[in-house]
Design an enzyme around this catalytic site. Sequence first.
Site, PDB file in Angstrom:
ATOM      1  N   ASP A 167     -61.635 -29.582  -4.992  1.00  0.00           N
ATOM      2  CA  ASP A 167     -60.629 -29.172  -4.021  1.00  0.00           C
ATOM      3  C   ASP A 167     -59.906 -27.920  -4.512  1.00  0.00           C
ATOM      4  OD1 ASP A 167     -58.966 -29.825  -1.617  1.00  0.00           O
ATOM      5  OD2 ASP A 167     -57.393 -29.986  -3.123  1.00  0.00           O
ATOM      6  N   GLU A 185     -64.928 -25.957  -3.211  1.00  0.00           N
ATOM      7  CA  GLU A 185     -64.235 -25.623  -1.974  1.00  0.00           C
ATOM      8  C   GLU A 185     -63.443 -24.352  -2.291  1.00  0.00           C
ATOM      9  OE1 GLU A 185     -60.617 -26.827   1.029  1.00  0.00           O
ATOM     10  OE2 GLU A 185     -60.516 -26.991  -1.143  1.00  0.00           O
TER      11      GLU A 185
END
Length: 516
Positions: free
Chosen positions: A199, A258
Amino acid sequence: MTFDNSAAGWWRDAVIYQIYVRSFADADGDGNGDLAGARSRLPYLAELGVDAVWLTPFYASPQADGGYDVADYRAVDPMYGALTDAEDFIADAHRLGLRVLVDIVPNHTSDRHPWFQEALGGSGRDRYHFRPPSPEPPNDWESVFGGPAWTRTPDGSWYLHLFAPEQPDLNWDHPEVRAEFEDILRFWLDRGVDGFRIDVAHGMVKAPGLPDIGHGEQARLIGKQVLPFFDQDPVHDIYRAWRKLLDSYDGDRIGVAEAWAPTPERLALYVRPDELHQAFNFHFVDCPWQPAALRSAIDDSLATTEQVGAPPTWVLGNHDVVRPRTRYGSLARARAAALLSLALPGSAYVYQGEELGLPEVTDLPDAARQDPAFHRATGQDGLRDGCRVPLPWSGDAAPYGFGTGGSWLPQPEGWDGLSVAAQSADAGSTLALYRAALTERRRLHGPLTWREDTPPGVLAFGRGDGFTCIANAGETEAEVPVAPEGRLLLASGPVLADGATIRIPADTCAWWGPAA
């Protein structure tokens, strides 16, 4: 069926299915999806034909941002079960031939994390970005969720949070932070996970001195230019260390970034041979359903990843993005985009519900929304809940087989026809299309070669021996020449094959290939 754990490079052409755990399947009837529920639906995913599953965070969390505010990276939140449920999920997935990726959230912790609680007491503050008391915030940085990226503590000090105030940013210049996350990775690798989706992989490192940006609406600049808090070059040192750790385990464990980067070239830096294995292709997600834009996005992605020897990834949506059916404006376009993306060389990601053609839920009552950005004036649009509504599995009324106790976000009326059960009985359904495409995709090989003999609005390319993908992103029906000895393999809508040509309507994609 089980997979060969020694097979190298499985991720280069894998189809990876994203499970948003809270919205996938509810085993205990509390209205929230959980690991036991997800485990019970693994046979569905094996039948669908995917290669791996990515689980969104299920760690102990106050849920200020859907679990992306982690209080304990080694514990399962009671909402989702226990550590044994995670271990059982991994074991069952492996028995079914599915690999498992889990989310890791390294840019920030929860404000309930023991480290931050300690910092509020005055010690260990150098693990985060604290600054001494002052009348104004230390700089002009804004939170992605809107408002200042700084919050004052009771003693007047400031701490940095690029997301919600409940998500304080870690200081990755501190050796304890780096050591802690390497240990967290080992904890889950030792339990059999096959990799991590990272993330905010473009975060973690901040520019020295934390300089001002000089203007507002900074969230709009993410992915468009390098910012002093995102996509800083030293972040790659972290991933070189993580790659060595991943390579020390057997079974080809992977890291997926990401990462929002301003250019495909900068995104490709995350997947150099000594760094991560994949990076999400957000330039493709953002691409409109227009032939020139689609071809440009595909060409740029292939060219930049080829330079570093990495496979491209093709993503139509995720838990932060408006669903393709709504974003493109029709189910026909979403189905066509699915076939187009699944025909491309590289790896593909499928967000839960895309295979059902679910629309974005745009009329959720304000009281039901839980996206932390919704209640802020600026930043993200705050409407991410619309793609997180729990899946319909069966039945003619909510919660449509999701569980026995309702659902944490309300499901719309009329979703009975979109359920897994309803679509499984319909040979023309979107679910049937995905199942057929994922079966046929396993036969695809070779690089992409564009065809230039197509009418305006049509994209066509070949791969391997006689395979052709034809996507009509124009406004009118088109006639496209095809190999007369071939056959129609699959189409997202009605097409007419007539000898050496195929007539393909607007917003339709077809696969043409060698005769059986």
